[in-house]
Design a protein around this motif. Structure first.
Motif: not given
Length: 231
Positions: A108-130
């Motif tokens: 688990a990653l706390p959304m309140a802490t990492y939301r903005e970083q995750l939404l800027r993370d192209t690696t994570f966003l590509r994984r989620v799209c897949q």
């Protein structure tokens, strides 16, 4: 839900499922490990998930409670998969209830802490799209399977997927709706499984006596639940 403070076990799950490859930043120290006991609620709608979860062990089911009070099964998930990714991407998206079928372990990653970083993370966003693409494909395949395969085949796969320690106890009304059949037809096939010795009816649930027979029936039906990409 219980926080598991065991760094060795956490690192084992991270390595086993390539969790660190889902992000471009170091999540080894940031991630926490939680245990959700069997039948416990992981996310309860309409509440929003507090964490972005990554299922690394166990099976879960996703369902929605309709306006008339009925419960509709939507999908099932096994490792590795995200839980809460839609709520992270779209704060206005509806939330659905996620329940553990068996003991479930999640990073688990706390959304309140990492939301903005995750939404800027192209690696994570590509994984989620897949991952979301595979979810959509899964829904399409489920619809086509409901028309192309017999109920015995589909129910066999469903029982293997949802049974916990060889105990099957899903509600008939929900299963009939999910599989797109009548309540009577579902009961007929279950009774036939009991007659053949594949299942044993005990009270309100069934014991799986011949998983090999169920596996043979389900072999042509792809019952692999939606998972995230693994490296």
């Amino acid at each position: 839900m219980r926080l598991i403070q065991n760094d060795d076990l956490k690192r084992q799950f991270i390595a086993e499922w390539g969790y660190d490859h889902q992000f471009s930043f170091d999540v080894v120290q940031a991630a926490q490990l939680y245990l959700f006991p069997a039948k416990s609620i992981i996310v309860r709608a309409p509440d929003r998930p507090r964490d972005l979860l990554y299922l690394v062990k166990g099976k879960t089911k996703l369902y929605d409670t309709l306006a008339n009070g009925k419960v509709a099964l939507i999908d099932f998930f096994t490792p590795p998969c995200f839980i809460g990714e839609m709520e992270l991407l779209d704060p206005e998206s509806p939330s659905f209830t996620v329940q553990a079928i068996e003991d479930c372990w999640c990073l688990a990653l706390p959304m309140a802490t990492y939301r903005e970083q995750l939404l800027r993370d192209t690696t994570f966003l590509r994984r989620v799209c897949q991952y979301l693409g595979r979810k959509n494909t899964r829904n399409i395949k489920t619809f086509s399977q409901n028309q192309a395969f017999t109920l015995s085949q589909r129910l066999a796969g469903f029982i293997l997927l949802t049974a916990n320690n060889d105990v099957y106890e899903e509600k008939h009304t929900q299963v009939a709706q999910y599989l797109g059949v009548s309540y009577r037809h579902l009961l007929y096939v279950l009774a036939d499984f009991v007659k053949q010795g594949v299942l044993e009816k005990v009270g309100h649930h069934y014991l799986v006596q011949r998983p090999d027979v169920l596996a043979r029936l389900a072999r042509e039906v792809d019952w692999a639940p939606t998972t995230a990409e693994r490296e």
